[in-house]
Scaffold this motif. Structure first.
Motif, PDB file in Angstrom:
ATOM      1  N   LEU A  85       4.988 -62.893  -0.255  1.00  0.00           N
ATOM      2  CA  LEU A  85       5.532 -61.578   0.102  1.00  0.00           C
ATOM      3  C   LEU A  85       6.964 -61.540  -0.427  1.00  0.00           C
ATOM      4  CD1 LEU A  85       5.440 -58.827   1.412  1.00  0.00           C
ATOM      5  CD2 LEU A  85       6.049 -59.873   3.594  1.00  0.00           C
ATOM      6  N   ASP A  86       7.166 -60.740  -1.459  1.00  0.00           N
ATOM      7  CA  ASP A  86       8.481 -60.698  -2.126  1.00  0.00           C
ATOM      8  C   ASP A  86       9.323 -59.502  -1.701  1.00  0.00           C
ATOM      9  OD1 ASP A  86       7.877 -62.986  -3.850  1.00  0.00           O
ATOM     10  OD2 ASP A  86       6.405 -61.641  -4.757  1.00  0.00           O
ATOM     11  N   ILE A  87       8.653 -58.403  -1.366  1.00  0.00           N
ATOM     12  CA  ILE A  87       9.374 -57.159  -1.044  1.00  0.00           C
ATOM     13  C   ILE A  87       8.782 -56.570   0.242  1.00  0.00           C
ATOM     14  CG2 ILE A  87       9.816 -54.781  -1.792  1.00  0.00           C
ATOM     15  CD1 ILE A  87       9.419 -55.885  -4.737  1.00  0.00           C
ATOM     16  N   LEU A  88       9.629 -56.350   1.219  1.00  0.00           N
ATOM     17  CA  LEU A  88       9.182 -55.673   2.451  1.00  0.00           C
ATOM     18  C   LEU A  88       9.989 -54.390   2.596  1.00  0.00           C
ATOM     19  CD1 LEU A  88       7.846 -55.386   5.282  1.00  0.00           C
ATOM     20  CD2 LEU A  88       9.727 -56.783   6.180  1.00  0.00           C
ATOM     21  N   VAL A  89       9.302 -53.276   2.768  1.00  0.00           N
ATOM     22  CA  VAL A  89       9.984 -52.007   3.025  1.00  0.00           C
ATOM     23  C   VAL A  89       9.550 -51.504   4.403  1.00  0.00           C
ATOM     24  CG1 VAL A  89      10.458 -49.671   2.207  1.00  0.00           C
ATOM     25  CG2 VAL A  89       9.957 -51.480   0.544  1.00  0.00           C
ATOM     26  N   ASN A  90      10.485 -51.484   5.343  1.00  0.00           N
ATOM     27  CA  ASN A  90      10.206 -50.971   6.687  1.00  0.00           C
ATOM     28  C   ASN A  90      10.484 -49.473   6.691  1.00  0.00           C
ATOM     29  OD1 ASN A  90       9.395 -53.298   8.238  1.00  0.00           O
ATOM     30  ND2 ASN A  90      11.469 -54.068   7.855  1.00  0.00           N
ATOM     31  N   ASN A  91       9.413 -48.719   6.480  1.00  0.00           N
ATOM     32  CA  ASN A  91       9.532 -47.267   6.340  1.00  0.00           C
ATOM     33  C   ASN A  91       8.891 -46.496   7.501  1.00  0.00           C
ATOM     34  OD1 ASN A  91       9.522 -44.574   4.640  1.00  0.00           O
ATOM     35  ND2 ASN A  91       7.393 -44.936   5.259  1.00  0.00           N
ATOM     36  N   ALA A  92       7.904 -47.092   8.176  1.00  0.00           N
ATOM     37  CA  ALA A  92       7.176 -46.356   9.220  1.00  0.00           C
ATOM     38  C   ALA A  92       8.154 -45.803  10.249  1.00  0.00           C
ATOM     39  CB  ALA A  92       6.173 -47.275   9.910  1.00  0.00           C
ATOM     40  N   GLY A  93       7.998 -44.543  10.568  1.00  0.00           N
ATOM     41  CA  GLY A  93       8.913 -43.941  11.537  1.00  0.00           C
ATOM     42  C   GLY A  93       8.317 -42.685  12.140  1.00  0.00           C
ATOM     43  N   ILE A  94       8.782 -42.376  13.351  1.00  0.00           N
ATOM     44  CA  ILE A  94       8.341 -41.154  14.041  1.00  0.00           C
ATOM     45  C   ILE A  94       9.558 -40.477  14.680  1.00  0.00           C
ATOM     46  CG2 ILE A  94       5.998 -41.954  14.558  1.00  0.00           C
ATOM     47  CD1 ILE A  94       7.070 -42.526  17.476  1.00  0.00           C
ATOM     48  N   THR A  95       9.396 -39.207  15.004  1.00  0.00           N
ATOM     49  CA  THR A  95      10.406 -38.502  15.802  1.00  0.00           C
ATOM     50  C   THR A  95       9.741 -37.974  17.075  1.00  0.00           C
ATOM     51  OG1 THR A  95       9.936 -36.490  14.541  1.00  0.00           O
ATOM     52  CG2 THR A  95      11.880 -37.744  13.893  1.00  0.00           C
ATOM     53  N   ARG A  96      10.510 -37.918  18.140  1.00  0.00           N
ATOM     54  CA  ARG A  96      10.099 -37.250  19.396  1.00  0.00           C
ATOM     55  C   ARG A  96      11.359 -36.565  19.898  1.00  0.00           C
ATOM     56  NH1 ARG A  96       5.825 -38.702  17.913  1.00  0.00           N
ATOM     57  NH2 ARG A  96       4.256 -40.009  18.910  1.00  0.00           N
ATOM     58  N   ASP A  97      11.683 -35.420  19.270  1.00  0.00           N
ATOM     59  CA  ASP A  97      12.981 -34.784  19.499  1.00  0.00           C
ATOM     60  C   ASP A  97      13.080 -34.108  20.868  1.00  0.00           C
ATOM     61  OD1 ASP A  97      13.386 -35.593  16.913  1.00  0.00           O
ATOM     62  OD2 ASP A  97      13.433 -33.589  16.039  1.00  0.00           O
ATOM     63  N   GLY A  98      14.294 -34.047  21.381  1.00  0.00           N
ATOM     64  CA  GLY A  98      14.554 -33.351  22.638  1.00  0.00           C
ATOM     65  C   GLY A  98      15.979 -33.644  23.080  1.00  0.00           C
ATOM     66  N   LEU A  99      16.541 -32.734  23.847  1.00  0.00           N
ATOM     67  CA  LEU A  99      17.903 -32.971  24.349  1.00  0.00           C
ATOM     68  C   LEU A  99      17.900 -34.114  25.362  1.00  0.00           C
ATOM     69  CD1 LEU A  99      19.029 -29.254  24.732  1.00  0.00           C
ATOM     70  CD2 LEU A  99      19.712 -30.888  22.945  1.00  0.00           C
ATOM     71  N   LEU A 100      18.991 -34.836  25.411  1.00  0.00           N
ATOM     72  CA  LEU A 100      19.106 -36.036  26.255  1.00  0.00           C
ATOM     73  C   LEU A 100      18.617 -35.805  27.683  1.00  0.00           C
ATOM     74  CD1 LEU A 100      20.280 -38.947  26.701  1.00  0.00           C
ATOM     75  CD2 LEU A 100      22.347 -37.793  27.488  1.00  0.00           C
ATOM     76  N   VAL A 101      19.103 -34.719  28.304  1.00  0.00           N
ATOM     77  CA  VAL A 101      18.791 -34.521  29.729  1.00  0.00           C
ATOM     78  C   VAL A 101      17.307 -34.244  29.971  1.00  0.00           C
ATOM     79  CG1 VAL A 101      21.104 -33.834  30.422  1.00  0.00           C
ATOM     80  CG2 VAL A 101      19.521 -32.101  29.552  1.00  0.00           C
ATOM     81  N   ARG A 102      16.590 -33.872  28.903  1.00  0.00           N
ATOM     82  CA  ARG A 102      15.166 -33.592  29.070  1.00  0.00           C
ATOM     83  C   ARG A 102      14.293 -34.673  28.437  1.00  0.00           C
ATOM     84  NH1 ARG A 102      15.375 -28.062  26.589  1.00  0.00           N
ATOM     85  NH2 ARG A 102      16.896 -27.023  27.867  1.00  0.00           N
ATOM     86  N   MET A 103      14.920 -35.700  27.874  1.00  0.00           N
ATOM     87  CA  MET A 103      14.138 -36.709  27.141  1.00  0.00           C
ATOM     88  C   MET A 103      13.422 -37.648  28.111  1.00  0.00           C
ATOM     89  SD  MET A 103      15.380 -39.144  24.039  1.00  0.00           S
ATOM     90  CE  MET A 103      15.630 -37.739  22.941  1.00  0.00           C
ATOM     91  N   SER A 104      12.118 -37.803  27.914  1.00  0.00           N
ATOM     92  CA  SER A 104      11.337 -38.684  28.799  1.00  0.00           C
ATOM     93  C   SER A 104      11.504 -40.143  28.379  1.00  0.00           C
ATOM     94  CB  SER A 104       9.856 -38.310  28.732  1.00  0.00           C
ATOM     95  OG  SER A 104       9.349 -38.602  27.448  1.00  0.00           O
ATOM     96  N   ASP A 105      11.240 -41.039  29.315  1.00  0.00           N
ATOM     97  CA  ASP A 105      11.253 -42.473  29.003  1.00  0.00           C
ATOM     98  C   ASP A 105      10.244 -42.773  27.891  1.00  0.00           C
ATOM     99  OD1 ASP A 105      13.062 -42.787  31.040  1.00  0.00           O
ATOM    100  OD2 ASP A 105      11.617 -43.608  32.472  1.00  0.00           O
ATOM    101  N   GLU A 106       9.100 -42.072  27.935  1.00  0.00           N
ATOM    102  CA  GLU A 106       8.049 -42.314  26.940  1.00  0.00           C
ATOM    103  C   GLU A 106       8.530 -41.962  25.536  1.00  0.00           C
ATOM    104  OE1 GLU A 106       7.555 -40.627  29.838  1.00  0.00           O
ATOM    105  OE2 GLU A 106       6.464 -42.253  30.841  1.00  0.00           O
ATOM    106  N   ASP A 107       9.233 -40.835  25.419  1.00  0.00           N
ATOM    107  CA  ASP A 107       9.710 -40.419  24.089  1.00  0.00           C
ATOM    108  C   ASP A 107      10.813 -41.354  23.579  1.00  0.00           C
ATOM    109  OD1 ASP A 107       7.891 -38.412  23.938  1.00  0.00           O
ATOM    110  OD2 ASP A 107       9.291 -36.783  24.409  1.00  0.00           O
ATOM    111  N   TRP A 108      11.640 -41.829  24.489  1.00  0.00           N
ATOM    112  CA  TRP A 108      12.659 -42.825  24.090  1.00  0.00           C
ATOM    113  C   TRP A 108      11.955 -44.100  23.602  1.00  0.00           C
ATOM    114  CZ3 TRP A 108      17.811 -43.484  23.332  1.00  0.00           C
ATOM    115  CH2 TRP A 108      18.254 -44.800  23.217  1.00  0.00           C
ATOM    116  N   ASP A 109      11.046 -44.607  24.442  1.00  0.00           N
ATOM    117  CA  ASP A 109      10.401 -45.889  24.136  1.00  0.00           C
ATOM    118  C   ASP A 109       9.579 -45.832  22.848  1.00  0.00           C
ATOM    119  OD1 ASP A 109      11.476 -47.086  26.370  1.00  0.00           O
ATOM    120  OD2 ASP A 109       9.697 -46.812  27.620  1.00  0.00           O
ATOM    121  N   ALA A 110       8.853 -44.720  22.642  1.00  0.00           N
ATOM    122  CA  ALA A 110       7.978 -44.618  21.463  1.00  0.00           C
ATOM    123  C   ALA A 110       8.801 -44.667  20.177  1.00  0.00           C
ATOM    124  CB  ALA A 110       7.169 -43.322  21.515  1.00  0.00           C
TER     125      ALA A 110
END
Ligand code: NAP
Length: 249
Positions: A85-110
């Motif tokens: 394994l010569d090259i690793l690109v860590n690209n996988a990503g997701i968003t779970r947008d929301g304002l801080l006061v409404r952000m669930s633990d699940e959306d933070w953790d995911a």
């Protein structure tokens, strides 16, 4: 001879968007490419077919990078398929947008599990192989949001900023073994992730870009291919913004 001929590469989240473009570009430059995906098996198979149609070698491998055990298995599968394994690109990503006061633990953790812990687990597995080889390149796909923050994306910005700290720390650890670790911070790139944004949000983003145009997945892929190549052999621990002049940091 192509610049990445004889190298093996693993790109996480390579079934669509930026990851697919990176996989195609590394394949075009001669690397054998493992195309990782979470759920889009057909799209990943299409990326493999496109690399093969260019005369390259590729395989598709399913793994959920938010599961550290799956990351270890994925690294091992690539090493046994390609012999290194010569090259690793860590690209996988997701968003779970929301304002801080409404952000669930699940959306933070995911978001933290996929964008940050996933990259940690992938690097931990890959580093063992690369240190033994005494060569290798890791590129982590962060975001300009990790550099400057963004209202409504506290989870994503924290994960992407964390990825920059992770990149610099691991770069320091692995440099003595000739393993380089860098990050790319894309700005606003046209993919499924940004297609979901409303027109006013897109217009506001465009207003912040000096070049007055959105980027393409190919723009990010070219930067990743450069950092993965010997042209960047003296570059480690860096963050390269690909943002059309958005952040200037
Ligand atoms: P995208 O079009 O939504 O594609 C996301 C990719 O990640 C897909 O291949 C998806 O696989 C994969 N993925 C998601 N969760 C996964 C998991 N748990 N395990 C394995 N693979 C997973 O996203 P994109 O816009 O190309 O973004 C790619 C990267 O660039 C992300 O890290 C993103 O944060 C970053 N970025 C994007 C932008 C932008 O403007 N688009 C800007 C800055 C940074 P499936 O198809 O199987 O679901």
């Amino acid at each position: 001879m192509k610049p990445l001929e004889g190298r093996s590469a693993l790109v996480t989240g390579a079934s669509r968007g930026i990851g697919a473009a990176i996989a195609l570009e590394l394949g075009r430059r001669g690397a054998a490419v493992a195309v990782n995906y979470a759920g889009s098996a057909r799209a990943a198979a299409d990326v493999v077919a496109s690399i093969e149609a260019q005369g390259g070698r590729a395989i598709a491998l399913q793994a959920d990078v938010s599961d550290p055990g799956a990351c270890t298995t994925l690294v091992d599968a690539v090493a046994s398929a390609f012999g290194s394994l010569d090259i690793l690109v860590n690209n996988a990503g997701i968003t779970r947008d929301g304002l801080l006061v409404r952000m669930s633990d699940e959306d933070w953790d995911a978001v933290v599990a996929t964008n940050l812990t996933g990259a940690f687990a992938m690097m931990r597995g890959a580093a063992k192989l690369m240190m033994k080889q005494r060569s290798g390149s890791i590129v982590n796909i962060s975001s300009v949001v990790g550099l400057v923050g963004n209202a409504g994306q506290a989870n994503y910005a924290a994960a992407k900023a964390g990825l920059i700290g992770l990149t610099k720390s691991v770069a320091r650890e692995l440099a003595p073994r000739s393993v380089r670790v860098n990050a790319v911070a894309p700005g606003f790139i046209e993919t499924d992730m940004t297609a979901a944004l409303s027109e006013p949000v897109r217009e506001a983003a465009l207003g912040q870009i000096a070049m007055k145009t959105f980027g393409t997945p190919g723009d990010v892929a070219a930067a990743v291919a450069f950092l993965s190549s010997d042209d960047a052999k003296y570059i480690t621990g860096q963050v390269l913004a690909v943002d059309g002049g958005m952040t200037f940091v």
